[in-house]
Motif scaffolding. Structure first.
Motif, PDB file in Angstrom:
ATOM      1  N   VAL A  15       0.953  -1.153   0.016  1.00 51.77           N
ATOM      2  CA  VAL A  15       0.073   0.021  -0.044  1.00 51.77           C
ATOM      3  C   VAL A  15       0.984   1.261   0.012  1.00 51.77           C
ATOM      4  CG1 VAL A  15      -1.739   1.278   1.253  1.00 51.77           C
ATOM      5  CG2 VAL A  15      -1.892  -1.203   1.129  1.00 51.77           C
ATOM      6  N   HIS A  16       1.941   1.412   1.051  1.00 53.52           N
ATOM      7  CA  HIS A  16       2.827   2.601   0.969  1.00 53.52           C
ATOM      8  C   HIS A  16       4.223   2.382   0.547  1.00 53.52           C
ATOM      9  CE1 HIS A  16      -0.388   4.634   3.311  1.00 53.52           C
ATOM     10  NE2 HIS A  16      -0.353   3.631   4.166  1.00 53.52           N
ATOM     11  N   HIS A  17       4.551   1.348  -0.018  1.00 58.98           N
ATOM     12  CA  HIS A  17       5.737   1.093  -0.990  1.00 58.98           C
ATOM     13  C   HIS A  17       6.891   1.338   0.153  1.00 58.98           C
ATOM     14  CE1 HIS A  17       3.167   1.049  -4.325  1.00 58.98           C
ATOM     15  NE2 HIS A  17       2.666   1.993  -4.182  1.00 58.98           N
ATOM     16  N   VAL A  18       6.837   0.870   1.026  1.00 57.28           N
ATOM     17  CA  VAL A  18       7.965   0.854   2.126  1.00 57.28           C
ATOM     18  C   VAL A  18       8.756  -0.513   1.800  1.00 57.28           C
ATOM     19  CG1 VAL A  18       8.482   0.473   4.629  1.00 57.28           C
ATOM     20  CG2 VAL A  18       6.311   2.261   3.788  1.00 57.28           C
ATOM     21  N   SER A  19      10.100  -0.411   2.068  1.00 61.03           N
ATOM     22  CA  SER A  19      10.823  -1.366   1.814  1.00 61.03           C
ATOM     23  C   SER A  19      10.332  -2.743   2.833  1.00 61.03           C
ATOM     24  CB  SER A  19      12.364  -1.242   1.823  1.00 61.03           C
ATOM     25  OG  SER A  19      12.609  -0.607   3.187  1.00 61.03           O
ATOM     26  N   PHE A  20      10.960  -3.814   2.581  1.00 62.85           N
ATOM     27  CA  PHE A  20      10.873  -4.839   3.614  1.00 62.85           C
ATOM     28  C   PHE A  20      11.385  -4.611   4.870  1.00 62.85           C
ATOM     29  CE2 PHE A  20      11.755  -9.301   5.165  1.00 62.85           C
ATOM     30  CZ  PHE A  20      10.372  -9.567   5.302  1.00 62.85           C
ATOM     31  N   GLN A  21      12.620  -4.135   4.618  1.00 60.08           N
ATOM     32  CA  GLN A  21      13.378  -4.039   5.879  1.00 60.08           C
ATOM     33  C   GLN A  21      12.855  -3.106   6.753  1.00 60.08           C
ATOM     34  OE1 GLN A  21      15.992  -5.829   7.443  1.00 60.08           O
ATOM     35  NE2 GLN A  21      15.717  -7.243   5.702  1.00 60.08           N
ATOM     36  N   ASN A  22      12.255  -1.870   6.132  1.00 61.31           N
ATOM     37  CA  ASN A  22      11.611  -0.776   7.029  1.00 61.31           C
ATOM     38  C   ASN A  22      10.263  -1.297   7.547  1.00 61.31           C
ATOM     39  OD1 ASN A  22      13.510   1.207   6.951  1.00 61.31           O
ATOM     40  ND2 ASN A  22      12.671   1.985   5.004  1.00 61.31           N
ATOM     41  N   SER A  23       9.591  -2.187   6.712  1.00 59.61           N
ATOM     42  CA  SER A  23       8.509  -2.910   7.301  1.00 59.61           C
ATOM     43  C   SER A  23       8.699  -3.483   8.677  1.00 59.61           C
ATOM     44  CB  SER A  23       7.598  -3.449   6.207  1.00 59.61           C
ATOM     45  OG  SER A  23       8.382  -4.651   5.845  1.00 59.61           O
ATOM     46  N   LEU A  24       9.785  -4.443   8.528  1.00 63.20           N
ATOM     47  CA  LEU A  24      10.004  -5.159   9.779  1.00 63.20           C
ATOM     48  C   LEU A  24      10.181  -4.125  11.210  1.00 63.20           C
ATOM     49  CD1 LEU A  24      12.519  -7.778   8.606  1.00 63.20           C
ATOM     50  CD2 LEU A  24      10.034  -8.080   9.086  1.00 63.20           C
ATOM     51  N   TRP A  25      10.848  -3.113  10.759  1.00 64.73           N
ATOM     52  CA  TRP A  25      11.047  -2.119  11.897  1.00 64.73           C
ATOM     53  C   TRP A  25       9.690  -1.283  12.352  1.00 64.73           C
ATOM     54  CZ3 TRP A  25      14.909  -3.303  14.961  1.00 64.73           C
ATOM     55  CH2 TRP A  25      15.921  -3.817  14.286  1.00 64.73           C
ATOM     56  N   ILE A  26       9.051  -1.150  11.440  1.00 59.24           N
ATOM     57  CA  ILE A  26       7.717  -0.618  11.617  1.00 59.24           C
ATOM     58  C   ILE A  26       6.775  -1.430  12.600  1.00 59.24           C
ATOM     59  CG2 ILE A  26       5.432   0.005  10.364  1.00 59.24           C
ATOM     60  CD1 ILE A  26       6.796   1.316   8.198  1.00 59.24           C
ATOM     61  N   LEU A  27       6.755  -2.931  12.215  1.00 57.19           N
ATOM     62  CA  LEU A  27       6.224  -3.779  13.225  1.00 57.19           C
ATOM     63  C   LEU A  27       6.624  -3.945  14.361  1.00 57.19           C
ATOM     64  CD1 LEU A  27       5.895  -7.002  10.878  1.00 57.19           C
ATOM     65  CD2 LEU A  27       4.245  -5.457  11.272  1.00 57.19           C
ATOM     66  N   VAL A  28       8.000  -3.497  14.625  1.00 56.55           N
ATOM     67  CA  VAL A  28       8.699  -3.555  15.795  1.00 56.55           C
ATOM     68  C   VAL A  28       8.042  -2.442  16.606  1.00 56.55           C
ATOM     69  CG1 VAL A  28      10.654  -3.143  17.293  1.00 56.55           C
ATOM     70  CG2 VAL A  28      10.649  -4.829  15.221  1.00 56.55           C
ATOM     71  N   LEU A  29       8.196  -1.121  16.014  1.00 57.03           N
ATOM     72  CA  LEU A  29       7.598  -0.007  16.856  1.00 57.03           C
ATOM     73  C   LEU A  29       6.172   0.071  17.309  1.00 57.03           C
ATOM     74  CD1 LEU A  29       9.796   2.854  14.689  1.00 57.03           C
ATOM     75  CD2 LEU A  29       9.907   1.937  16.991  1.00 57.03           C
ATOM     76  N   SER A  30       5.535  -0.735  16.272  1.00 57.17           N
ATOM     77  CA  SER A  30       3.779  -0.511  16.334  1.00 57.17           C
ATOM     78  C   SER A  30       3.518  -1.539  17.432  1.00 57.17           C
ATOM     79  CB  SER A  30       3.225  -0.836  14.977  1.00 57.17           C
ATOM     80  OG  SER A  30       3.708  -2.042  14.429  1.00 57.17           O
TER      81      SER A  30
END
Length: 450
Positions: free
Chosen positions: A293-308
């Motif tokens: 949806v937001h074209h975030v890189s896979f590695q960044n998406s992992l860190w988003i999961l961590v923070l959220s």
């Protein structure tokens, strides 16, 4: 207080008392339940997190990946449903050991069966539904031992204390996301699954020291007396411990669909089915949504999961605390409705990292957090004789909801649709509706657990 060993010899009711738990036993059980849930979630989320990586390795497109997730959820529903009657027959302690061990084995086997084809992978991951079922066993066991406790602090804050256990979901998700980001480049996706099995085996070993709940001891003793033909003694024992003897005698799957249990079974099943559609979209396939949806890189998406999920952890504690004050039903309903609004805003909002992280975190706060009140509420809604069975029926609706979401997502993507549309209709909208349905549930007084 005298104790008794549960065996095949029916003792006179007046001579027998359940072996009550000490404060230390309750604390030990709480910690075991917490870590058991943490590592069950670790494996559960790990599969969804690594599914895009596995898809790239085996050349599975997004539609194929969604199809695999759908069949895995369906198999998991069957396993989760089967566990409930077993736990009502063999005990809560045995249920925890069985589900944690099974989850650990399936995590290990995932690393070696994926290369054998989609069928083998789906089979193993379906049995891994034991890890999901462990959540319901935890709730059944802890509801009973907390109700049996004489500790005034625990009695007053039992919902909040259970929320600490249920917060194992964001903790497990954090471990899955964080360790995947660190270990994936070093040991690959197969190594990540092997690594995940080790702590689960340790918890299963430690769970052998758990003691059975007093309520189930009474339930088992009544069944033993009835089987031996001592109906009068069985009825006296039931009356002594506040058990409805006639309902106990009719215990089984059918008992969840009659009397006061019927309303709980239907309302909670529908609510969980709807909410697990959102779970499938935003928790299990969260990386796919964020990346697509937001074209975030896979590695960044992992860190988003961590923070959220750090925020999600706070959500568990908040909803557990709130449930002790305004009621668990109302807490769950309000939380899920707010979650649906937050996820819709995240999907339609801008793609800058700060906005995505903020709205996704708020969504998980209100999607996952209410489960700390919901699981406790589910167990409070059924009597001891069918507590695990009723909970398993409701709990099995979760994977069915995930299957519905998976089928819908697969259909949208196969037809050339976009992820944002699939995430709205099979994620945000069902999340909001699940909160509305919860308002139809009956309020249950915490001190009514028998």
């Amino acid at each position: 207080m005298p104790t008794a060993v549960l065996d095949s010899r029916p003792a006179l009711s007046a001579d027998w008392q359940p072996q009550y738990l000490t404060s230390g036993d309750v604390k030990y059980a709480t910690w075991i339940a917490f870590f058991a849930w943490v590592f069950a979630v670790y494996d559960f989320i790990l599969f969804g997190t690594l599914l895009p990586v596995m898809g790239e390795h085996f050349n599975w497109n997004q539609a194929t990946q969604a199809e695999i997730a759908t069949w895995v959820a369906l198999g998991g529903a069957v396993v989760a449903f089967a566990v409930g009657p077993v736990v009502d027959r063999l005990g809560r302690r045995a249920g925890i050991i069985f589900t944690v061990t099974g989850s650990a084995l399936c995590s290990l086997l995932t690393a070696f069966t994926a290369g054998m084809g989609k069928g083998a992978l789906i089979g193993v991951r379906s049995v891994a539904g034991l890890g999901y079922a462990e959540e319901g066993v935890n709730a059944t066991y802890l509801t009973e031992i907390y109700a049996a406790s004489t500790d005034p602090k625990l009695i007053k804050r039992r919902g909040f204390i259970y929320s600490l256990v249920q917060s194992g979901w964001p903790v497990g998700a954090l471990i899955a996301a964080g360790l995947t980001a660190l270990l994936l480049p070093q040991i690959g996706w197969q190594g990540c699954f092997v690594f995940a099995a080790i702590p689960a085996f340790v918890v299963a070993f430690l769970a052998r020291k758990l003691k059975e709940s007093p309520q189930f001891q009474v339930h088992l003793r009544i069944a033993q007396l009835r089987k031996a033909g001592h109906e009068a003694q069985a009825q006296l024992l039931a009356n002594t411990h506040g058990v409805d003897y006639h309902e106990h005698a009719k215990a089984g799957i059918a008992a969840a669909f009659r009397g006061p249990a019927l309303r709980a079974t239907l309302v909670l099943s529908i609510a969980l089915l709807l909410n697990w559609s959102a779970i499938q979209v935003f928790s299990v396939l969260g990386t796919s949504v964020i990346v697509s949806v937001h074209h975030v890189s896979f590695q960044n998406s992992l860190w988003i999961l961590v923070l959220s999920n750090l925020v999600g952890f706070c959500g568990y504690l908040f909803h557990g605390w709130l449930g002790d004050r305004i009621g668990r039903r109302n807490t769950v309903a309000l939380g899920w409705m707010c979650g649906g609004v937050a996820f819709a805003a995240m999907i339609y909002g801008p793609s800058d990292l700060v906005t995505v992280v903020t709205l996704y975190s708020v969504g998980l706060f209100f999607l996952n957090g209410p489960y700390s009140a919901l699981l406790f509420f589910m167990s409070e809604s059924f009597p001891t004789s069918i507590r695990a069975t009723g909970g398993a029926i409701v709990h099995a609706m979760g994977p069915i909801g995930a299957v519905s979401a998976g089928l819908g997502i697969t259909g949208v993507l196969t037809a050339g649709g976009e992820w944002y549309s699939a995430a709205i209709w099979f994620g945000a909208v069902p999340c909001f509706l699940s909160g509305l349905v919860m308002l139809a549930a009956r309020h249950v007084a915490p001190d009514s657990v028998k």
